[in-house]
Design a protein around this motif. Structure first.
Motif, PDB file in Angstrom:
ATOM      1  N   ALA A  63       0.830  -1.206   0.000  1.00 56.89           N
ATOM      2  CA  ALA A  63       0.000   0.000   0.000  1.00 56.89           C
ATOM      3  C   ALA A  63       0.864   1.256   0.000  1.00 56.89           C
ATOM      4  O   ALA A  63       0.521   2.263  -0.632  1.00 56.89           O
ATOM      5  CB  ALA A  63      -0.937  -0.016   1.207  1.00 56.89           C
ATOM      6  N   ALA A  64       2.000   1.210   0.722  1.00 58.67           N
ATOM      7  CA  ALA A  64       2.900   2.367   0.758  1.00 58.67           C
ATOM      8  C   ALA A  64       3.453   2.666  -0.635  1.00 58.67           C
ATOM      9  O   ALA A  64       3.643   3.835  -1.007  1.00 58.67           O
ATOM     10  CB  ALA A  64       4.030   2.114   1.752  1.00 58.67           C
ATOM     11  N   LYS A  65       3.720   1.606  -1.419  1.00 64.09           N
ATOM     12  CA  LYS A  65       4.198   1.818  -2.790  1.00 64.09           C
ATOM     13  C   LYS A  65       3.136   2.508  -3.630  1.00 64.09           C
ATOM     14  O   LYS A  65       3.455   3.386  -4.443  1.00 64.09           O
ATOM     15  CB  LYS A  65       4.577   0.472  -3.414  1.00 64.09           C
ATOM     16  CG  LYS A  65       5.809  -0.172  -2.788  1.00 64.09           C
ATOM     17  CD  LYS A  65       6.131  -1.499  -3.466  1.00 64.09           C
ATOM     18  CE  LYS A  65       7.351  -2.154  -2.819  1.00 64.09           C
ATOM     19  NZ  LYS A  65       7.654  -3.477  -3.442  1.00 64.09           N
ATOM     20  N   TYR A  89      -3.821   7.016  -3.446  1.00 61.70           N
ATOM     21  CA  TYR A  89      -4.069   7.031  -2.006  1.00 61.70           C
ATOM     22  C   TYR A  89      -5.209   6.109  -1.587  1.00 61.70           C
ATOM     23  O   TYR A  89      -5.549   6.046  -0.413  1.00 61.70           O
ATOM     24  CB  TYR A  89      -4.378   8.458  -1.548  1.00 61.70           C
ATOM     25  CG  TYR A  89      -3.217   9.400  -1.737  1.00 61.70           C
ATOM     26  CD1 TYR A  89      -2.208   9.484  -0.793  1.00 61.70           C
ATOM     27  CD2 TYR A  89      -3.129  10.197  -2.865  1.00 61.70           C
ATOM     28  CE1 TYR A  89      -1.130  10.339  -0.960  1.00 61.70           C
ATOM     29  CE2 TYR A  89      -2.061  11.063  -3.042  1.00 61.70           C
ATOM     30  CZ  TYR A  89      -1.067  11.130  -2.093  1.00 61.70           C
ATOM     31  OH  TYR A  89      -0.008  11.973  -2.269  1.00 61.70           O
ATOM     32  N   THR A  90      -5.797   5.396  -2.533  1.00 59.76           N
ATOM     33  CA  THR A  90      -6.881   4.472  -2.209  1.00 59.76           C
ATOM     34  C   THR A  90      -6.284   3.123  -1.815  1.00 59.76           C
ATOM     35  O   THR A  90      -5.732   2.407  -2.660  1.00 59.76           O
ATOM     36  CB  THR A  90      -7.831   4.292  -3.405  1.00 59.76           C
ATOM     37  OG1 THR A  90      -8.335   5.574  -3.792  1.00 59.76           O
ATOM     38  CG2 THR A  90      -8.974   3.377  -3.035  1.00 59.76           C
ATOM     39  N   PHE A 141      -2.325   3.272   9.377  1.00 58.96           N
ATOM     40  CA  PHE A 141      -1.845   3.492   8.014  1.00 58.96           C
ATOM     41  C   PHE A 141      -2.988   3.939   7.109  1.00 58.96           C
ATOM     42  O   PHE A 141      -2.811   4.835   6.271  1.00 58.96           O
ATOM     43  CB  PHE A 141      -1.214   2.209   7.477  1.00 58.96           C
ATOM     44  CG  PHE A 141      -0.521   2.392   6.162  1.00 58.96           C
ATOM     45  CD1 PHE A 141       0.799   2.804   6.117  1.00 58.96           C
ATOM     46  CD2 PHE A 141      -1.188   2.168   4.967  1.00 58.96           C
ATOM     47  CE1 PHE A 141       1.439   2.987   4.899  1.00 58.96           C
ATOM     48  CE2 PHE A 141      -0.559   2.348   3.753  1.00 58.96           C
ATOM     49  CZ  PHE A 141       0.756   2.759   3.719  1.00 58.96           C
ATOM     50  N   GLU A 142      -4.153   3.333   7.270  1.00 59.52           N
ATOM     51  CA  GLU A 142      -5.294   3.749   6.461  1.00 59.52           C
ATOM     52  C   GLU A 142      -5.697   5.182   6.767  1.00 59.52           C
ATOM     53  O   GLU A 142      -5.997   5.970   5.868  1.00 59.52           O
ATOM     54  CB  GLU A 142      -6.476   2.804   6.692  1.00 59.52           C
ATOM     55  CG  GLU A 142      -6.371   1.496   5.940  1.00 59.52           C
ATOM     56  CD  GLU A 142      -7.716   0.807   5.792  1.00 59.52           C
ATOM     57  OE1 GLU A 142      -8.627   1.146   6.569  1.00 59.52           O
ATOM     58  OE2 GLU A 142      -7.840  -0.058   4.919  1.00 59.52           O
ATOM     59  N   ASN A 143      -5.691   5.529   8.061  1.00 62.92           N
ATOM     60  CA  ASN A 143      -6.010   6.908   8.426  1.00 62.92           C
ATOM     61  C   ASN A 143      -4.985   7.881   7.853  1.00 62.92           C
ATOM     62  O   ASN A 143      -5.335   8.971   7.391  1.00 62.92           O
ATOM     63  CB  ASN A 143      -6.070   7.048   9.947  1.00 62.92           C
ATOM     64  CG  ASN A 143      -7.228   6.280  10.553  1.00 62.92           C
ATOM     65  OD1 ASN A 143      -8.225   6.032   9.881  1.00 62.92           O
ATOM     66  ND2 ASN A 143      -7.110   5.900  11.805  1.00 62.92           N
ATOM     67  N   MET A 144      -3.721   7.477   7.897  1.00 59.90           N
ATOM     68  CA  MET A 144      -2.683   8.318   7.325  1.00 59.90           C
ATOM     69  C   MET A 144      -2.886   8.490   5.821  1.00 59.90           C
ATOM     70  O   MET A 144      -2.726   9.601   5.276  1.00 59.90           O
ATOM     71  CB  MET A 144      -1.314   7.707   7.597  1.00 59.90           C
ATOM     72  CG  MET A 144      -0.146   8.518   7.054  1.00 59.90           C
ATOM     73  SD  MET A 144       1.390   7.566   6.964  1.00 59.90           S
ATOM     74  CE  MET A 144       0.984   6.442   5.614  1.00 59.90           C
TER      75      MET A 144
END
Length: 471
Positions: free
Chosen positions: A205-207, A214-215, A234-237
């Motif tokens: 997801a970070a990649k 951002y989804t 991480f999802e909130n970020m």
């Protein structure tokens, strides 16, 4: 040249390190257990030899035995090897007279044994290690006495290697250690795999976020508290980064638009006066309108500069002790003077006694002006309520309006710089710095600005101030 470190997967790293640690630990346990088994077995077998010697002496001196007679008259009893045969060891048992002559034994006596046996005799009973021969041996000596006379000796001999041999126990121990190692490896493999899966998903997801997507959709079913907090954080970020990215892209257009509008108005108004399109009183009106637009632009530029200075702590804060009741009266009075209409009323609920706070008076007045202005913009008409409350060493000023409220999706971002909600973006001009700047000014005085709640019936903000310890 720097050598690039080779990266390995979390599953491989943890599994290999755990196995190495497990094998080292189990090897140490095996060595300690083997030494303990060897020592315990040795002690037990020595006790068994001592029991055999004691039992032999007892049988030879038992006066109730009808076959009891002179020592050299009972070879049948000692010669019955099967009665003294043991499963783990098979010691040699001698019965000798006081001179060291072998009277009987549970085995055939090898040549030269009589001399060796005689050399073992002394006046002491006990267990002794013999190291003079080819192999170390242990001998257990017991006296045979009758009528208070020494009649002979019972000797029980066995090789040290036979006393400490526990091959079967070592094999069972090795099998147990191997089973533990296998079970430990299987357990750590599956646990590491379970833990590595969400971390790998977060890395993927970070990649995507790095590429501008951002989804993210991460599983929320993790039972581990830390993993669940990692995924949700991480999802909130990601959601906040998406919002900040939208805010960043809107910032240039918004600031450009907000500054361009008064510049365009000023340019058009002054051009009309210059070209003589309007003259006389109309020209003065145009110049007055240009001055108003200039003031608006100056205010926005001032907000940008003030926010910049506060962001880098470049503005000194002058802390003073002041009566909070009087501070609020003055702030409300100054704000009401600047209002062109009285459709909005302000109700003050103060504390009866004088209470002092440590603040920068100018900054607190700016904060109150901004909160009151925002409250007025949120409603066509109504009442703004200011409530002063004591909270230990803090004081709280509640600013509550009866407006339409802040949309739920905007509430998490109202203190972000340059953020403007949908309700204000196209209706009220500004740069979206009012609340962020107010929060920074409150924090510079040791306080804070918090959104308590906002819904369709109104919005409540809390300004927290530090109570003065002394005047």
């Amino acid at each position: 040249m720097f050598k690039k470190n080779k990266r390995i997967s979390l599953l491989h790293y943890w599994t290999s390190r755990y196995l190495l640690t497990l094998f080292i630990g189990l090897a140490i346990i095996f060595l300690i257990s083997a030494a303990w088994i060897r020592h315990t077995t040795f002690e037990n077998r020595l006790e068994l030899m001592e029991f055999l010697a004691d039992e032999t002496v007892y049988r030879l001196t038992d006066t109730t035995n009808p076959n009891n007679g002179p020592i050299n008259g009972i070879p049948g009893f000692i010669g019955d090897r099967e009665r003294f045969n043991m499963r783990e060891i098979d010691p040699i048992l001698y019965v000798v007279d006081t001179e060291g002559n072998i009277l009987t034994s549970n085995r055939p006596v090898p040549p030269g044994s009589a001399k060796n046996v005689a050399g073992l005799l002394d006046d002491e009973e006990g267990t002794k290690e013999i190291t003079g021969g080819l192999e170390p041996e242990y001998v257990v000596k017991r006296k045979i006495e009758g009528n208070n006379q020494l009649l002979g000796w019972v000797l029980v001999k066995e090789k040290k290697d036979n006393l400490t041999r526990v091959n079967q126990a070592y094999g069972q121990l090795a099998l147990l250690i191997g089973a533990l190692a296998l079970l430990g490896w299987i357990a750590i493999y599956f646990l590491s795999k379970r833990l590595a899966r969400p971390i790998k998903q977060v890395a993927e997801a970070a990649k995507h976020i790095q590429e501008g997507n951002y989804t993210v959709d991460l599983p929320q079913d993790s039972k581990e508290k830390e993993v669940y907090e990692l995924v949700t954080s991480f999802e909130n970020m990601a959601n906040k980064l998406e919002q900040l990215e939208k805010t960043r892209t809107e910032l240039l257009a918004g600031v450009t638009h907000e500054l361009k509008t008064p510049v365009t108005s000023i340019s058009g108004l002054l051009q009309a006066v210059k070209d003589g399109v309007v003259t006389g009183l109309d020209a003065m009106d145009f110049i007055e309108m240009a001055m108003v637009e200039t003031t608006k632009m100056k205010t926005m530029v001032g907000d940008l500069l003030a926010f910049n200075h506060f962001a880098v702590d470049a503005i000194p804060v002058k802390i003073q002790s002041v009566d909070v009741n009087q501070l609020l009266r003055d702030a409300v009075a100054q704000w009401e003077v600047l209002q062109d209409e009285d459709s909005v009323k302000v109700n003050l609920h103060l504390i009866e006694q004088a209470v002092y706070v440590q603040v920068d008076i100018v900054r607190i007045q700016q904060i109150m002006t901004n909160l009151l202005t925002n409250a007025k913009q949120a409603m066509d008409k109504g009442t703004i309520t200011l409530i002063l409350k004591e909270r230990g060493d803090k004081l709280s000023i509640i600013v509550k309006d009866t407006g339409h409220g802040i949309p739920l999706e905007d509430q998490a971002f109202i203190f972000e710089r340059f953020y403007r909600g949908e309700n204000k973006k196209y209706t009220i001009r500004g740069l979206g710095l009012g609340l962020p700047l107010s929060k920074m000014m409150a924090q510079s005085s040791g306080g804070d600005l918090i959104l308590i709640e906002s819904n369709a019936s109104g919005t409540s903000f809390e300004l927290v101030l530090q109570r003065a310890t002394s005047l």
